[in-house]
Design an enzyme around this catalytic site. Structure first.
Site, PDB file in Angstrom:
ATOM      1  N   GLY A   1      -2.027   6.190  -6.462  1.00  0.00           N
ATOM      2  CA  GLY A   1      -2.968   5.725  -6.641  1.00  0.00           C
ATOM      3  C   GLY A   1      -3.853   4.127  -6.121  1.00  0.00           C
ATOM      4  O   GLY A   1      -4.382   4.748  -4.876  1.00  0.00           O
ATOM      5  N   CYS A   2      -3.649   3.036  -6.606  1.00  0.00           N
ATOM      6  CA  CYS A   2      -4.348   2.399  -6.309  1.00  0.00           C
ATOM      7  C   CYS A   2      -3.854   2.207  -4.507  1.00  0.00           C
ATOM      8  O   CYS A   2      -4.551   1.934  -3.552  1.00  0.00           O
ATOM      9  CB  CYS A   2      -4.331   0.788  -6.363  1.00  0.00           C
ATOM     10  SG  CYS A   2      -5.229   0.751  -7.706  1.00  0.00           S
ATOM     11  N   VAL A   3      -2.680   2.058  -4.235  1.00  0.00           N
ATOM     12  CA  VAL A   3      -2.712   2.366  -2.771  1.00  0.00           C
ATOM     13  C   VAL A   3      -2.909   3.535  -2.021  1.00  0.00           C
ATOM     14  O   VAL A   3      -3.089   3.356  -0.815  1.00  0.00           O
ATOM     15  CB  VAL A   3       0.053   2.549  -2.634  1.00  0.00           C
ATOM     16  CG1 VAL A   3       0.103   2.992  -1.863  1.00  0.00           C
ATOM     17  CG2 VAL A   3      -0.215   1.627  -3.479  1.00  0.00           C
TER      18      VAL A   3
END
Length: 209
Positions: free
Chosen positions: A149-151
């Site tokens: 996701g955010c990585v």
């Protein structure tokens, strides 16, 4: 990954960019919900946090800027837009929800920057790129949650903003090993170098010399 798949990708994408000269370390969204079994964000990623904290210690010893990100949303979620609409766990990041607090054992120091965001990438809608540029940073070391996701979103945007991008494998985590491994594989192929904690700490130690 199978030998056939590795060979296929090595033929097309087998290139490493290496570490940069002036890095910054980014710790992405180490929020309490990922560590609380009662929360549906729970991912069992204690090892990733422990790794990120070790890398953070090495970065600070080397004088490398450390940046932490979190997600902070308006009480009605309106600034989360379609991300809030689609992703049910985003409700935990409404301002004041304890599941959006820093994970136990992680407290930002006074010399560290906190970047609050509303979407997956640490770059989208924030001043992060301008801040890194003003600091003379040429590369970023990424740690955090979640890998898929955010990585990943931050990884793609870091590369697109012109930063050499390194993803520290042990310092990232996800709710299941399969998306974790698949996204590390894909990021390493196309957008970044996936590097070990040991190699990252050795690199940071060399910066002190």
């Amino acid at each position: 990954m199978s030998d056939e798949l590795n060979d296929n990708y090595q033929r097309a994408y087998g290139r490493s960019v290496g570490f940069g000269q002036r890095p910054a370390l980014i710790l992405i969204d180490f929020a309490q919900g990922y560590f609380d079994p009662a929360c549906d964000l729970y991912a069992g990623v204690d090892d990733a946090l422990a790794s990120a904290l070790r890398v953070r210690e090495a970065a600070k010893a080397a004088g490398v800027p450390v940046i932490l990100t979190n997600v902070v949303l308006h009480p009605n979620g309106m600034d989360g837009g379609r991300f809030f609409e689609k992703s049910k766990p985003m409700r935990y990041f409404i301002r004041g929800n304890p599941m959006g607090d820093w994970a136990k054992g992680l407290v930002p120091d006074d010399d560290e920057l906190v970047v609050s965001k509303q979407y997956a990438s640490a770059f989208f809608g924030t001043s992060l790129a301008a801040t890194l540029t003003s600091l003379g940073v040429d590369s970023v070391l990424l740690t955090g949650l979640t890998t898929s996701g955010c990585v990943r979103a931050t990884c793609v945007d870091a590369m697109q903003h012109g930063f050499r991008t390194l993803v520290v494998e042990e310092a990232c985590g996800d709710r299941h090993p399969d998306p974790h491994r698949a996204n590390l594989f894909d990021m390493n192929a196309k957008y970044a170098d996936v590097v070990s904690e040991a190699d990252t700490i050795a690199y940071l130690a060399a910066l002190r010399a």
